[in-house]
Motif scaffolding. Structure first.
Motif, PDB file in Angstrom:
ATOM      1  N   VAL A 143      -5.768  -4.067   8.304  1.00 27.52           N
ATOM      2  CA  VAL A 143      -5.040  -2.899   8.490  1.00 27.52           C
ATOM      3  C   VAL A 143      -4.303  -3.158  10.174  1.00 27.52           C
ATOM      4  O   VAL A 143      -3.096  -2.824  10.095  1.00 27.52           O
ATOM      5  N   ALA A 144      -5.063  -3.902  10.957  1.00 22.94           N
ATOM      6  CA  ALA A 144      -4.848  -3.939  12.085  1.00 22.94           C
ATOM      7  C   ALA A 144      -3.222  -4.878  12.292  1.00 22.94           C
ATOM      8  O   ALA A 144      -2.403  -4.623  13.058  1.00 22.94           O
ATOM      9  N   VAL A 145      -3.203  -5.923  11.395  1.00 22.62           N
ATOM     10  CA  VAL A 145      -2.029  -6.737  11.180  1.00 22.62           C
ATOM     11  C   VAL A 145      -0.791  -6.312  10.196  1.00 22.62           C
ATOM     12  O   VAL A 145      -0.030  -7.050   9.821  1.00 22.62           O
ATOM     13  N   SER A 146      -0.977  -5.072   9.677  1.00 20.52           N
ATOM     14  CA  SER A 146      -0.384  -4.656   8.313  1.00 20.52           C
ATOM     15  C   SER A 146       1.112  -4.525   9.009  1.00 20.52           C
ATOM     16  O   SER A 146       1.983  -4.364   8.056  1.00 20.52           O
ATOM     17  N   GLY A 147       1.311  -4.166  10.190  1.00 19.51           N
ATOM     18  CA  GLY A 147       2.636  -3.847  10.847  1.00 19.51           C
ATOM     19  C   GLY A 147       3.086  -5.398  11.104  1.00 19.51           C
ATOM     20  O   GLY A 147       4.154  -5.129  11.751  1.00 19.51           O
ATOM     21  N   ASN A 148       2.614  -6.328  10.945  1.00 16.41           N
ATOM     22  CA  ASN A 148       3.168  -7.574  11.449  1.00 16.41           C
ATOM     23  C   ASN A 148       3.498  -8.267  10.184  1.00 16.41           C
ATOM     24  O   ASN A 148       2.636  -8.946   9.613  1.00 16.41           O
ATOM     25  N   ILE A 149       4.897  -8.438   9.733  1.00 15.83           N
ATOM     26  CA  ILE A 149       5.167  -9.033   8.513  1.00 15.83           C
ATOM     27  C   ILE A 149       5.295 -10.789   8.642  1.00 15.83           C
ATOM     28  O   ILE A 149       5.742 -11.169   9.710  1.00 15.83           O
ATOM     29  N   CYS A 150       4.665 -11.193   7.830  1.00 24.15           N
ATOM     30  CA  CYS A 150       4.641 -12.723   7.866  1.00 24.15           C
ATOM     31  C   CYS A 150       5.354 -13.343   6.190  1.00 24.15           C
ATOM     32  O   CYS A 150       4.759 -12.650   5.485  1.00 24.15           O
ATOM     33  N   ARG A 151       6.348 -13.879   6.345  1.00 27.43           N
ATOM     34  CA  ARG A 151       6.957 -14.251   5.318  1.00 27.43           C
ATOM     35  C   ARG A 151       6.461 -15.437   4.668  1.00 27.43           C
ATOM     36  O   ARG A 151       6.688 -16.101   3.571  1.00 27.43           O
ATOM     37  N   CYS A 152       5.726 -16.457   5.593  1.00 29.00           N
ATOM     38  CA  CYS A 152       5.446 -17.690   5.110  1.00 29.00           C
ATOM     39  C   CYS A 152       4.133 -17.769   4.803  1.00 29.00           C
ATOM     40  O   CYS A 152       3.714 -18.556   3.756  1.00 29.00           O
ATOM     41  N   SER A 153       3.030 -17.290   5.269  1.00 30.90           N
ATOM     42  CA  SER A 153       1.687 -17.851   4.988  1.00 30.90           C
ATOM     43  C   SER A 153       0.936 -17.098   4.021  1.00 30.90           C
ATOM     44  O   SER A 153      -0.098 -17.649   3.684  1.00 30.90           O
ATOM     45  N   GLY A 154       1.407 -15.896   3.480  1.00 33.83           N
ATOM     46  CA  GLY A 154       0.735 -15.342   2.412  1.00 33.83           C
ATOM     47  C   GLY A 154      -0.751 -14.526   3.181  1.00 33.83           C
ATOM     48  O   GLY A 154      -1.252 -14.000   2.444  1.00 33.83           O
ATOM     49  N   TYR A 155      -0.859 -14.358   4.542  1.00 27.98           N
ATOM     50  CA  TYR A 155      -1.590 -13.857   5.336  1.00 27.98           C
ATOM     51  C   TYR A 155      -3.226 -14.192   5.242  1.00 27.98           C
ATOM     52  O   TYR A 155      -4.097 -14.017   5.969  1.00 27.98           O
ATOM     53  N   VAL A 156      -3.534 -14.996   4.030  1.00 31.75           N
ATOM     54  CA  VAL A 156      -4.768 -15.441   4.024  1.00 31.75           C
ATOM     55  C   VAL A 156      -5.425 -16.259   5.377  1.00 31.75           C
ATOM     56  O   VAL A 156      -6.402 -15.622   5.861  1.00 31.75           O
ATOM     57  N   LYS A 157      -4.659 -17.300   5.620  1.00 28.25           N
ATOM     58  CA  LYS A 157      -4.967 -17.977   7.003  1.00 28.25           C
ATOM     59  C   LYS A 157      -5.145 -17.270   8.079  1.00 28.25           C
ATOM     60  O   LYS A 157      -5.634 -17.493   8.871  1.00 28.25           O
ATOM     61  N   ILE A 158      -4.151 -16.105   8.109  1.00 28.42           N
ATOM     62  CA  ILE A 158      -4.020 -15.219   9.400  1.00 28.42           C
ATOM     63  C   ILE A 158      -5.397 -14.541   9.385  1.00 28.42           C
ATOM     64  O   ILE A 158      -5.761 -14.606  10.647  1.00 28.42           O
ATOM     65  N   VAL A 159      -5.648 -13.883   8.398  1.00 30.04           N
ATOM     66  CA  VAL A 159      -7.006 -13.116   8.679  1.00 30.04           C
ATOM     67  C   VAL A 159      -8.180 -13.919   8.666  1.00 30.04           C
ATOM     68  O   VAL A 159      -8.981 -13.811   9.561  1.00 30.04           O
ATOM     69  N   GLU A 160      -8.097 -15.231   8.196  1.00 31.31           N
ATOM     70  CA  GLU A 160      -9.367 -15.989   8.342  1.00 31.31           C
ATOM     71  C   GLU A 160      -9.358 -16.494   9.867  1.00 31.31           C
ATOM     72  O   GLU A 160     -10.318 -16.589  10.459  1.00 31.31           O
ATOM     73  N   ALA A 161      -7.977 -16.573  10.608  1.00 30.12           N
ATOM     74  CA  ALA A 161      -8.132 -17.197  12.091  1.00 30.12           C
ATOM     75  C   ALA A 161      -8.597 -16.079  12.711  1.00 30.12           C
ATOM     76  O   ALA A 161      -9.381 -16.212  13.818  1.00 30.12           O
ATOM     77  N   ILE A 162      -8.179 -14.882  12.501  1.00 35.18           N
ATOM     78  CA  ILE A 162      -8.738 -13.671  13.300  1.00 35.18           C
ATOM     79  C   ILE A 162     -10.203 -13.757  13.157  1.00 35.18           C
ATOM     80  O   ILE A 162     -10.792 -13.117  14.102  1.00 35.18           O
ATOM     81  N   VAL A 163     -10.860 -13.560  11.864  1.00 35.72           N
ATOM     82  CA  VAL A 163     -12.256 -13.514  11.795  1.00 35.72           C
ATOM     83  C   VAL A 163     -12.899 -14.659  12.713  1.00 35.72           C
ATOM     84  O   VAL A 163     -13.854 -14.461  13.322  1.00 35.72           O
ATOM     85  N   MET A 164     -12.166 -15.977  12.544  1.00 35.27           N
ATOM     86  CA  MET A 164     -12.657 -17.096  13.242  1.00 35.27           C
ATOM     87  C   MET A 164     -12.707 -16.798  14.837  1.00 35.27           C
ATOM     88  O   MET A 164     -13.697 -16.788  15.508  1.00 35.27           O
ATOM     89  N   ALA A 165     -11.692 -16.214  15.176  1.00 30.83           N
ATOM     90  CA  ALA A 165     -11.531 -15.699  16.711  1.00 30.83           C
ATOM     91  C   ALA A 165     -12.592 -14.695  17.267  1.00 30.83           C
ATOM     92  O   ALA A 165     -13.034 -14.658  18.355  1.00 30.83           O
ATOM     93  N   THR A 166     -13.024 -13.943  16.267  1.00 26.80           N
ATOM     94  CA  THR A 166     -13.995 -12.822  16.612  1.00 26.80           C
ATOM     95  C   THR A 166     -15.573 -13.582  17.115  1.00 26.80           C
ATOM     96  O   THR A 166     -16.222 -13.154  17.785  1.00 26.80           O
ATOM     97  N   ARG A 167     -15.499 -14.873  16.491  1.00 30.48           N
ATOM     98  CA  ARG A 167     -16.773 -15.598  16.863  1.00 30.48           C
ATOM     99  C   ARG A 167     -16.564 -16.446  18.254  1.00 30.48           C
ATOM    100  O   ARG A 167     -17.451 -17.443  18.514  1.00 30.48           O
ATOM    101  N   GLY A 168     -15.360 -16.413  18.959  1.00 27.08           N
ATOM    102  CA  GLY A 168     -15.534 -17.013  19.923  1.00 27.08           C
ATOM    103  C   GLY A 168     -14.056 -17.433  20.351  1.00 27.08           C
ATOM    104  O   GLY A 168     -13.085 -17.593  20.951  1.00 27.08           O
TER     105      GLY A 168
END
Ligand code: FES
Ligand code: FES
Lengths: 168, 771
Positions: A143-168
């Motif tokens: 939801v938080a990144v739904s206003g940021n369009i990415c045409r390249c990545s398909g968002y999967v790795k973006i969401v994974e990255a933010i999950v990873m960032a929550t751990r440090g």
């Protein structure tokens, strides 16, 4: 020549406007900002802070996202004069002393950056989310990144990255 | 400052590395086109045609020219040369006629973007409106107005069979289709339609041009090929190529939309006219209205099979709507036809196609290049056939899938082929997903699959590798990384060949003054084609290193081996070795001269069978080697609203060898999501001649909320003998099978077949209602 002088002005005359002060990435900068000047123009054209991108200039794509007093906002829709006295953070202000913000590091390491045009806006949106909610669920991240369009990545790795960032 | 990447050992190939510029992008330091600021730089705005089809009676640019702050105005008369694709039919500023609404008619260079925009509105054009051709049917109607009055007067860069508004007609025939229908137990025949997708790169199209005092122009632009920019600007502006330097800054996505010249000729002409650097960046609305789109298609398709599922015959008729100018339409059509049989053994095939002009935005290359259209029709029909025969969709595909050694439509032999592996792995991964609808309060779920093939290859490329004095290397190709990750993949091929840490490979930013040559970042070819050149050039460097090392250690070159970290040693004797730095210093200062490797190649695979005359009007002699995949989706259809949600995706691709698995996954997932957009929401819509949705608000590309949280990449590796380390391609395939997989899943969920994309809620509801 003031590069932002508007078309209806006599272009060869620099207007004598009072300087307005903005606090960007912790430093205060002054400039003769126009009343209808967007924060994106001020940052990119006046201050040379080109990290925030102009994908649409219409408030839809999110590439221009910056933080104003902790909130992710669209610089293309914000007027600079309304930002006086507020803390503006751009993507250039996320890394401290050459150390990437955990969000930036995670975006790099997860392979979430392809063309990278969406990345500055996404990094800011993700940082604003984590400041408010340090342990968001996957759904909250989407939801938080739904206003940021990415045409390249398909968002999967973006969401994974933010999950990873929550751990440090 | 950001730390550099490292592999640290011989295994650069196959390493999951982030792209080299990822950190630079993450901190906002990457320089894209619009970030370029030059002293005295002017800004450009365009006057666009307000009409779809009109004769230009007069252009009066005086008011714009004398507007304060304006330094130069160009109209069609200032750019007399035509450009474009096979048919050189396109002026870069309209001349004589305008052929679509939004066509650039004049360009203004002024001190600020706002002044330029205001002045562009002052360009006064007198038009005489003509009847417009707005659909395929309009274009083909008897007595239709002609979009181009005399195609015969244009220069052709390839022969095309054209007539009236038809700009290309092609055919491929194998076997005897007409006779074969009699051998079929089941025949299905349907019509399919696909929509106009917009590339939607997040970075708008742009160019910056500047002349040096010696009269040489430098042009930076959002492009897939600095070499195409150099060649096309030279041709359009009558300049020698030696006076044009084309460079790419970081590129914010292209997806096929920036293969040829766009704003560069105008920017260079304005810089020449004004004597100042000139920037042209399109506002988003103009990027929608004036650049490129995917070809809408109408496809009639008929397939016949035996009762056991053996495919016997297929006939396909493809009509593409090409818009106002030829661009790459003949090539897109040719490729759509080549892919229309699908990756199956079908002995009797006839595919025919036309591309037509209309008075709408040009259509051109877009990830998949005609293949998504054909595959939507073909793979939807395989499921319809399976249903008619009561066969499992996996089984019918496995039964007919082509294998290594089979021939592709047109006669080329398929070398490595992992299709069956892809299907089998996809089946295993989706095991347990019910293929039967599970109705939950007006919602139904279903699983759908589709197979796909594509090519990689095409035309020429080159690479050079230079060993520096400290033993690190500089690698140049000229291949532009548009975001897909070719820079890191090519650097990995180089590092892998030489046993170097990836941080020791310096990839040269594409620059026609410095880079060897690459035709284009197009057609999923960069890793395969540029990679071949890089691998060969690296091998040459390795040979020179071995020659030096053999002399230095007084041994035979055959006894030498590369060791991690830039060293070469005598096999079996761990302490006998020299470093690349020692070798390179010897070469630079003592013996032989600097060590450089280079390679240039033209795609040299088998040609389409010209002898049997089965291929007519086809614009390619050969294309490339084939790549394969199979994709699946689970969808949930809301029968009340008509909305389709993709619950999960799987995407299996035979990439030959994954040089960088992280990048491969990113290409698969990114392509998959563009495929979801193509299938469900993305469509440029016209009202009369006017584009009705030229904004990101009204044209809906998927956001993070519109895609499944899991898109599972399945990487299959059947090494391609001609590929670098066995690698083939993954740039386009991820998109190609998604739309038919979704349509097949919707049919599985609801029993209703949708044959038009995008499958918008209105279309879904209409289809559900009519059963
Ligand atoms: S540029 Fe501000 S939202 Fe697109
Ligand atoms: S990485 Fe290209 S738009 Fe997100």
């Amino acid at each position: 020549m003031d590069t932002l002088t508007r078309a209806n002005n006599n272009s060869s005359v620099v207007e004598d406007r009072p300087n307005i002060a903005l606090t960007v990435n912790g430093a205060t900068r002054e400039a003769p900002i126009l009343t209808d000047e967007t924060l994106l123009d001020t940052l990119r054209v006046r201050f040379g802070l080109t990290g925030a991108k102009r994908g649409c200039n219409q408030g839809v794509c999110g590439t221009c996202t910056v933080m104003v007093d902790g909130q992710a906002v669209r610089a293309c829709l914000s007027l600079s004069v309304n930002c006086t006295g507020l803390e503006i953070v751009t993507v250039e202000g996320l890394a401290q002393d050459g150390i990437l913000d955990p969000v930036q590091r995670a975006l790099v390491e997860s392979g979430a950056i392809q063309c990278g045009f969406c990345t500055p806006g996404l990094a800011i949106a993700a940082r604003a989310l984590l400041n408010e909610n340090p342990e968001p669920t996957v759904e909250e991240i989407r939801v938080a990144v739904s206003g940021n369009i990415c045409r390249c990545s398909g968002y999967v790795k973006i969401v994974e990255a933010i999950v990873m960032a929550t751990r440090g | 400052m950001v730390e550099s990447l490292t592999t640290g050992d011989l295994r650069a190939v196959g390493a999951r590395l982030p792209r080299e510029d990822a950190a630079e992008k993450a901190i906002g330091a990457a320089q894209y086109l619009d970030d370029i600021q030059l002293p005295g730089m002017l800004h450009t705005a365009f006057a666009l045609s307000p009409l779809a089809h009109a004769r230009i009676v007069a252009v009066d640019a005086e008011a714009a020219r004398s507007h304060p702050g304006v330094h130069g105005v160009l109209t069609g008369e200032d750019l007399p040369r035509l450009g474009g694709g096979a048919i050189k039919d396109m002026p870069f500023l309209a001349r004589g006629k305008v052929r679509y609404m939004g066509e650039p008619v004049a360009a203004v260079a002024a001190e600020t973007p706002a002044i330029a925009e205001a002045a562009a509105l002052l360009v006064d054009v007198e038009y005489e409106e003509l009847p417009a051709v707005l659909t395929i049917e309009d274009a083909l109607a008897a007595g239709a107005p002609l979009v181009h009055d005399d195609i015969g007067a244009y220069e052709l860069s390839h022969p095309v069979e054209h007539s009236g508004n038809v700009l290309s007609r092609q055919e491929i025939v194998e076997g005897d289709v007409d006779a074969a229908w009699a051998d079929c137990d089941v025949i299905v025949e349907n019509e399919f339609a696909t929509g106009a997708q917009y590339h939607h790169a997040l970075e708008p199209t742009g160019a910056v041009a500047s002349f040096d005092p010696g009269g040489k122009a430098t042009v930076w632009s959002t492009t897939q090929s600095v070499f195409r920019v150099q060649a096309e600007v030279a041709q359009l502006l009558d300049m020698p190529m030696s006076k044009i330097r084309a460079v790419s800054p970081r590129i914010g996505g292209t997806f096929g939309g920036k293969g040829g010249a766009h704003l560069q000729p105008v920017a260079v002409a304005l810089a020449r006219r004004t004597g100042r650097p000139v920037k042209a960046v399109l506002p988003r609305s103009s990027d929608f209205m004036s650049m490129l789109r995917r070809h809408p298609a109408k496809i009639s398709i008929k397939t016949g099979a035996k009762a056991d599922g053996t495919l016997v015959a297929r006939q396909v008729e493809v009509t593409l709507e090409g818009g106002a100018y030829c661009n790459e339409s003949p090539a897109v059509l040719g490729f759509a036809l080549l892919m229309a049989r699908g990756p199956y053994r079908i002995p009797n095939v006839r595919v025919t196609g036309r591309a037509v002009y209309t008075n709408k935005l040009r259509a051109g290359g877009f990830r998949g290049f005609g293949n998504p259209q054909s595959t939507f029709a073909g793979e939807s029909q395989i499921d319809e056939l399976a249903a008619a025969l009561d066969l499992d969709p996996f089984d019918i595909r496995l039964k007919n899938a082509i294998k290594a050694g089979d021939t592709w439509l047109g006669g080329q032999t398929v070398e490595a082929c992992g299709l069956i592996d892809c299907i089998a792995k996809l089946r295993a991964a989706t095991e347990g997903r019910s293929r039967k609808p599970k109705p939950v309060a007006g919602k139904s779920r279903g699983l759908g699959i589709a197979c796909l093939a594509h090519v990689c290859g095409l035309l020429s490329t080159a690479a050079n590798v230079r060993l520096l004095e400290d033993g690190s290397v500089t690698l140049g190709t000229g291949a532009v990384d548009c975001g897909q990750g070719s820079d890191i993949a090519l650097a990995q091929i180089c590092a892998g060949s030489l046993g170097l840490d990836i941080s020791r490979v310096n990839y040269v930013n594409p620059d026609t003054d410095a880079s060897p040559y690459n035709w284009s970042t197009s057609g999923s070819r960069t890793t395969y084609m540029a990679g071949r050149a890089v691998a060969t050039a690296s091998e040459e460097v390795k040979e020179r290193i071995f020659e030096h090392a053999a002399e230095m250690m007084e041994c035979a070159a055959e006894d030498l081996e590369i060791r991690p970290g830039g060293r070469v040693g005598i096999a079996g004797i761990p302490d006998r070795e020299v470093s690349f730095a020692e070798v390179s210093r010897r070469a630079h200062w003592g013996v032989g001269g600097p060590i450089m490797g280079q390679n240039a190649l033209m795609y040299d695979g088998e040609r389409f069978d010209p002898k049997r005359a089965i291929v007519k009007g086809f614009p390619f002699a050969n294309l490339g080697t084939y790549v394969f995949g199979a994709q699946a989706v689970e969808v949930e259809v809301d029968e009340a609203t008509g909305s389709i949600a993709v619950v999960e995706g799987w995407s299996a691709h035979d990439v030959g060898r994954a040089i960088n698995p992280l990048g491969v996954e990113g290409q698969i997932q990114g392509g998959f999501v563009q495929g979801i957009g193509y299938a469900l929401t993305e469509e440029l819509v016209w009202e009369g001649g006017a584009l009705a949705n030229p904004s990101m608000m009204d044209y809906k590309a998927p956001s993070a909320m519109d895609v499944p949280p899991s898109i599972n990449p399945i990487v299959v590796e059947h090494p391609e003998p001609s590929g670098p380390f066995g690698a083939k391609a993954i740039g386009e395939p991820g998109l190609i099978g998604v739309a038919p997989a979704i349509a097949n899943a919707v049919a599985d969920a609801t029993g209703t077949r949708l044959r038009e994309i995008p499958m918008t809620p209105e279309r879904v509801l209409r289809a559900l209602k009519s059963g």
